[in-house]
Design a protein around this motif. Structure first.
Motif, PDB file in Angstrom:
ATOM      1  N   SER A  45       0.842  -1.204   0.025  1.00 39.86           N
ATOM      2  CA  SER A  45       0.010  -0.099  -0.083  1.00 39.86           C
ATOM      3  C   SER A  45       0.868   1.301  -0.198  1.00 39.86           C
ATOM      4  O   SER A  45       2.083   1.147   0.565  1.00 39.86           O
ATOM      5  CB  SER A  45      -0.915  -0.090   1.242  1.00 39.86           C
ATOM      6  OG  SER A  45      -1.870  -1.075   1.570  1.00 39.86           O
ATOM      7  N   ASP A  50     -12.387   2.180 -13.237  1.00 41.06           N
ATOM      8  CA  ASP A  50     -12.610   0.697 -13.214  1.00 41.06           C
ATOM      9  C   ASP A  50     -11.703  -0.099 -12.729  1.00 41.06           C
ATOM     10  O   ASP A  50     -11.445  -1.023 -11.717  1.00 41.06           O
ATOM     11  CB  ASP A  50     -13.409  -0.014 -14.379  1.00 41.06           C
ATOM     12  CG  ASP A  50     -14.756   0.421 -14.551  1.00 41.06           C
ATOM     13  OD1 ASP A  50     -15.354   0.408 -15.716  1.00 41.06           O
ATOM     14  OD2 ASP A  50     -15.389   1.125 -13.484  1.00 41.06           O
ATOM     15  N   LYS A  77     -11.108   0.383  -8.826  1.00 43.22           N
ATOM     16  CA  LYS A  77     -12.338   0.125  -7.917  1.00 43.22           C
ATOM     17  C   LYS A  77     -11.910  -0.934  -6.898  1.00 43.22           C
ATOM     18  O   LYS A  77     -11.574  -2.129  -7.398  1.00 43.22           O
ATOM     19  CB  LYS A  77     -13.472   0.050  -8.754  1.00 43.22           C
ATOM     20  CG  LYS A  77     -14.036   1.352  -9.183  1.00 43.22           C
ATOM     21  CD  LYS A  77     -15.262   1.160  -9.880  1.00 43.22           C
ATOM     22  CE  LYS A  77     -15.921   2.274 -10.242  1.00 43.22           C
ATOM     23  NZ  LYS A  77     -17.049   2.322 -11.264  1.00 43.22           N
ATOM     24  N   GLY A  78     -12.209  -0.778  -5.711  1.00 39.27           N
ATOM     25  CA  GLY A  78     -12.078  -1.879  -4.660  1.00 39.27           C
ATOM     26  C   GLY A  78     -10.720  -1.836  -4.244  1.00 39.27           C
ATOM     27  O   GLY A  78     -10.542  -2.555  -3.175  1.00 39.27           O
ATOM     28  N   ARG A  79      -9.803  -0.973  -4.663  1.00 39.11           N
ATOM     29  CA  ARG A  79      -8.150  -1.210  -4.358  1.00 39.11           C
ATOM     30  C   ARG A  79      -7.722   0.209  -3.933  1.00 39.11           C
ATOM     31  O   ARG A  79      -7.067   0.403  -2.987  1.00 39.11           O
ATOM     32  CB  ARG A  79      -7.411  -1.602  -5.526  1.00 39.11           C
ATOM     33  CG  ARG A  79      -7.618  -3.153  -5.727  1.00 39.11           C
ATOM     34  CD  ARG A  79      -6.697  -3.612  -6.769  1.00 39.11           C
ATOM     35  NE  ARG A  79      -6.198  -2.918  -7.994  1.00 39.11           N
ATOM     36  CZ  ARG A  79      -5.430  -2.194  -8.397  1.00 39.11           C
ATOM     37  NH1 ARG A  79      -4.175  -2.352  -7.711  1.00 39.11           N
ATOM     38  NH2 ARG A  79      -5.176  -1.632  -9.462  1.00 39.11           N
ATOM     39  N   THR A 121      -8.908   4.578  -2.974  1.00 41.17           N
ATOM     40  CA  THR A 121      -9.720   5.300  -2.186  1.00 41.17           C
ATOM     41  C   THR A 121      -9.268   6.705  -2.595  1.00 41.17           C
ATOM     42  O   THR A 121      -8.154   7.084  -2.171  1.00 41.17           O
ATOM     43  CB  THR A 121     -10.194   4.928  -0.910  1.00 41.17           C
ATOM     44  OG1 THR A 121     -10.486   3.592  -0.754  1.00 41.17           O
ATOM     45  CG2 THR A 121     -10.973   5.815  -0.256  1.00 41.17           C
ATOM     46  N   ASN A 144      -4.221   0.434  -2.157  1.00 39.73           N
ATOM     47  CA  ASN A 144      -3.866  -0.847  -1.645  1.00 39.73           C
ATOM     48  C   ASN A 144      -3.878  -2.025  -2.688  1.00 39.73           C
ATOM     49  O   ASN A 144      -4.252  -1.791  -3.748  1.00 39.73           O
ATOM     50  CB  ASN A 144      -5.193  -1.286  -0.518  1.00 39.73           C
ATOM     51  CG  ASN A 144      -5.180  -0.090   0.538  1.00 39.73           C
ATOM     52  OD1 ASN A 144      -4.335   0.217   0.862  1.00 39.73           O
ATOM     53  ND2 ASN A 144      -6.601   0.161   1.083  1.00 39.73           N
ATOM     54  N   SER A 145      -3.400  -3.213  -2.295  1.00 43.79           N
ATOM     55  CA  SER A 145      -3.320  -4.043  -3.163  1.00 43.79           C
ATOM     56  C   SER A 145      -2.510  -3.717  -4.583  1.00 43.79           C
ATOM     57  O   SER A 145      -3.132  -4.247  -5.287  1.00 43.79           O
ATOM     58  CB  SER A 145      -4.764  -4.799  -3.410  1.00 43.79           C
ATOM     59  OG  SER A 145      -5.385  -5.465  -2.469  1.00 43.79           O
TER      60      SER A 145
END
Length: 115
Positions: A17, A61, A64-66, A68, A83-84
Motif C-alpha cells: 500500500s 474501473d 475500484k475496490g483497491r 480510495t 491498496n493491493s
C-alpha cells in the motif's frame, strides 16, 4: 496561482500500500475538482480518480475496490489511498486541480510496484 504539490510516492512490493497526498496552494473557486492521473512509460495519461469539493467521486474501473480518494477541503488537499498494488500500477502519478479559473497540474510522483 494554484500550484498542486504531490508527495507519498515510492517503491513497494506487489500487494503493498501507498498513500499519495496533493496539497494545492492558493485559493480555489467555490466549485472545484481535485484528482489523480497516471502515466506509465509508453502509455497515455489516464484518470485514476477524482473528487469534487462536494464529495462526488469518479473512480476508474481498473482501481475500484483497491484505491480510495478523499480530500480535506479546508486544506485544499486530496489523498489517494492505494491498496493491493500491482506491477501494472507502476507509473508517475499526477495531481490535477480544476476550478473556475483554470486547470493546474502537479509535477508528479513516481510509484513503482515490484513483482
Amino acid at each position: 496561482q494554484v500550484q498542486p504539490v504531490e508527495s507519498g510516492g515510492g517503491l513497494v512490493q506487489t500487494g503493498g500500500s501507498l498513500r499519495l497526498s496533493c496539497a494545492a496552494s492558493g485559493s480555489l473557486s467555490s466549485f472545484n475538482v481535485m484528482g489523480w492521473y497516471r502515466q506509465a512509460p509508453g502509455k497515455q495519461r489516464e484518470l485514476v480518480a477524482s473528487i469534487t469539493n462536494g464529495g462526488i467521486r469518479n473512480i476508474a474501473d481498473f482501481v475500484k475496490g483497491r484505491f480510495t480518494i478523499s480530500r480535506d477541503n479546508a486544506e485544499n488537499t486530496v489523498y489517494l489511498q492505494m491498496n493491493s498494488l500491482k506491477p501494472e500500477d507502476t507509473a508517475i502519478y499526477y495531481c490535477k486541480v480544476v476550478d473556475a479559473r483554470g486547470i493546474y497540474w502537479g509535477q508528479g510522483t513516481q510509484v513503482t510496484v515490484s513483482s
